[in-house]
Design an enzyme around this catalytic site. Sequence first.
Site, PDB file in Angstrom:
ATOM      1  N   LYS A 149      -0.034  16.252  -3.622  1.00 23.64           N
ATOM      2  CA  LYS A 149      -0.020  15.709  -2.260  1.00 23.64           C
ATOM      3  C   LYS A 149      -1.265  16.130  -1.471  1.00 23.64           C
ATOM      4  CE  LYS A 149       3.734  13.227  -2.275  1.00 23.64           C
ATOM      5  NZ  LYS A 149       3.569  11.763  -2.495  1.00 23.64           N
ATOM      6  N   TYR A 199       3.623  19.502  -7.078  1.00 23.38           N
ATOM      7  CA  TYR A 199       3.764  18.490  -6.009  1.00 23.38           C
ATOM      8  C   TYR A 199       2.790  18.772  -4.861  1.00 23.38           C
ATOM      9  CZ  TYR A 199       6.463  15.561  -2.674  1.00 23.38           C
ATOM     10  OH  TYR A 199       6.884  14.619  -1.752  1.00 23.38           O
TER      11      TYR A 199
HETATM   12  N1  LIG Z   1      11.899  12.351   1.289  1.00 22.47           N
HETATM   13  C1  LIG Z   1      11.058  13.215   1.806  1.00 22.47           C
HETATM   14  O1  LIG Z   1      11.445  14.143   2.541  1.00 22.47           O
HETATM   15  C2  LIG Z   1       9.570  13.100   1.538  1.00 22.47           C
HETATM   16  C3  LIG Z   1       8.727  13.973   2.217  1.00 22.47           C
HETATM   17  C4  LIG Z   1       7.350  13.901   2.011  1.00 22.47           C
HETATM   18  C5  LIG Z   1       6.836  12.956   1.137  1.00 22.47           C
HETATM   19  N2  LIG Z   1       7.677  12.103   0.487  1.00 22.47           N
HETATM   20  C6  LIG Z   1       7.056  11.144  -0.425  1.00 22.47           C
HETATM   21  O2  LIG Z   1       7.447   9.834  -0.047  1.00 22.47           O
HETATM   22  C7  LIG Z   1       7.505   9.000  -1.207  1.00 22.47           C
HETATM   23  C8  LIG Z   1       8.873   8.348  -1.286  1.00 22.47           C
HETATM   24  O3  LIG Z   1       9.864   9.379  -1.327  1.00 22.47           O
HETATM   25  P1  LIG Z   1      11.437   9.101  -1.229  1.00 22.47           P
HETATM   26  O4  LIG Z   1      12.024  10.255  -0.541  1.00 22.47           O
HETATM   27  O5  LIG Z   1      11.688   7.714  -0.742  1.00 22.47           O
HETATM   28  O6  LIG Z   1      11.821   9.235  -2.796  1.00 22.47           O
HETATM   29  P2  LIG Z   1      12.905   8.509  -3.697  1.00 22.47           P
HETATM   30  O7  LIG Z   1      13.087   9.383  -4.888  1.00 22.47           O
HETATM   31  O8  LIG Z   1      14.105   8.118  -2.898  1.00 22.47           O
HETATM   32  O9  LIG Z   1      12.143   7.160  -4.120  1.00 22.47           O
HETATM   33  C9  LIG Z   1      11.001   7.198  -4.939  1.00 22.47           C
HETATM   34  C10 LIG Z   1      10.891   5.874  -5.677  1.00 22.47           C
HETATM   35  O10 LIG Z   1       9.732   5.944  -6.522  1.00 22.47           O
HETATM   36  C11 LIG Z   1      10.069   5.354  -7.782  1.00 22.47           C
HETATM   37  N3  LIG Z   1       9.210   5.857  -8.837  1.00 22.47           N
HETATM   38  C12 LIG Z   1       9.195   7.098  -9.375  1.00 22.47           C
HETATM   39  N4  LIG Z   1       8.304   7.154 -10.388  1.00 22.47           N
HETATM   40  C13 LIG Z   1       7.746   5.930 -10.473  1.00 22.47           C
HETATM   41  C14 LIG Z   1       6.767   5.368 -11.333  1.00 22.47           C
HETATM   42  N5  LIG Z   1       6.180   6.099 -12.304  1.00 22.47           N
HETATM   43  N6  LIG Z   1       6.421   4.069 -11.158  1.00 22.47           N
HETATM   44  C15 LIG Z   1       7.026   3.317 -10.185  1.00 22.47           C
HETATM   45  N7  LIG Z   1       7.962   3.798  -9.347  1.00 22.47           N
HETATM   46  C16 LIG Z   1       8.314   5.086  -9.504  1.00 22.47           C
HETATM   47  C17 LIG Z   1      11.520   5.772  -7.987  1.00 22.47           C
HETATM   48  O11 LIG Z   1      12.154   4.958  -8.975  1.00 22.47           O
HETATM   49  C18 LIG Z   1      12.101   5.605  -6.596  1.00 22.47           C
HETATM   50  O12 LIG Z   1      12.607   4.306  -6.360  1.00 22.47           O
HETATM   51  C19 LIG Z   1       7.159   9.891  -2.389  1.00 22.47           C
HETATM   52  O13 LIG Z   1       5.790   9.795  -2.684  1.00 22.47           O
HETATM   53  C20 LIG Z   1       7.488  11.270  -1.866  1.00 22.47           C
HETATM   54  O14 LIG Z   1       6.763  12.257  -2.567  1.00 22.47           O
HETATM   55  C21 LIG Z   1       9.028  12.164   0.668  1.00 22.47           C
END
Ligand SMILES: NC(=O)c1ccc[n+]([C@@H]2O[C@H](COP(=O)([O-])OP(=O)(O)OC[C@H]3O[C@@H](n4cnc5c(N)ncnc54)[C@H](O)[C@@H]3O)[C@@H](O)[C@H]2O)c1
Length: 252
Positions: free
Chosen positions: A157, A153
């Site tokens: 990222k 990851y």
């Molecule tokens: N939550 C955090 O603390 C955090 C921190 C830093 C970065 N992020 C990044 O933010 C983004 C959203 O994270 P989140 O916390 O809302 O995650 P989440 O798991 O709640 O949502 C992610 C969404 O992406 C969809 N997804 C996964 N694989 C997919 C694919 N191959 N094609 C289409 N859709 C797909 C999932 O079905 C889900 O609806 C991600 O890129 C994550 O890495 C999150």
Amino acid sequence: MTQPSRVAIVTGAARGIGAATARKLAADGMAVAVVDLDEAACAETVKTISDAGGTALAVGADVSDPAQVTAAVERVVTELGPPTVLVNNAGVLRDNLLFKMSDDDWETVMAVHLRGAFLFSRAVQKHMVDAGWGRIVSLSSTSALGNRGQANYAAAKAGIQGFTKTLAFELGRFGITANAVAPGFIATDMTAATAARVGMSFEDFTKAAISQIPVGRAGRPEDVANTVSFLVSDGAGFVSGQVIYVAGGPRA
Ligand SMILES: NC(=O)c1ccc[n+]([C@@H]2O[C@H](COP(=O)([O-])OP(=O)(O)OC[C@H]3O[C@@H](n4cnc5c(N)ncnc54)[C@H](O)[C@@H]3O)[C@@H](O)[C@H]2O)c1
């Protein structure tokens, strides 16, 4: 200012940060394509937007699959119009310490975050170039700086940051900006799954995270959505190739 004629694509928008971003861009006046793996799972985000008077379309697509990405973008063009805003948000975790990380853990994370951002950006840039205007925002993370159990990851990222800066160089002359937002701890299903993996309740996990966050609270999906909203606005046209950490401090 509202931007009624703009069409935005937000990937991974069935829930979490993507759903909040889709709602915010719709409130900003854009028609929003809500893309996620399962079209039915997008219904709630679409309904929330429609109920608030906005325009949204549910699109089922795996961002890592070239044919599905092409089909998804074609559908958006047909049903909403040419997209000039793209938010590469879809993401997955396959955390493991290096010695336990499988080939599949590595490949899956690279495919969704990196190939997904590449495929969608490549498919959508043509419409932005035609319009002479475009905004690409991709989700990075504080994990890009390194995080135990996240070799895959963190690499993906950090890769998003290099990808973003390169798009900024290549596409700037066409009126297109590319930026990354790098959230710290945001309370979503993703962080809840991490808590479960390390054997903690989400409440205790969140408390531990907050103790390290200068502003003294957990991040909310809306914190990220608001930052994306700025980066895709007209007013952000001279901001490109940047990584904005949305982490309640210099680093979560
Ligand atoms: N939550 C955090 O603390 C955090 C921190 C830093 C970065 N992020 C990044 O933010 C983004 C959203 O994270 P989140 O916390 O809302 O995650 P989440 O798991 O709640 O949502 C992610 C969404 O992406 C969809 N997804 C996964 N694989 C997919 C694919 N191959 N094609 C289409 N859709 C797909 C999932 O079905 C889900 O609806 C991600 O890129 C994550 O890495 C999150």
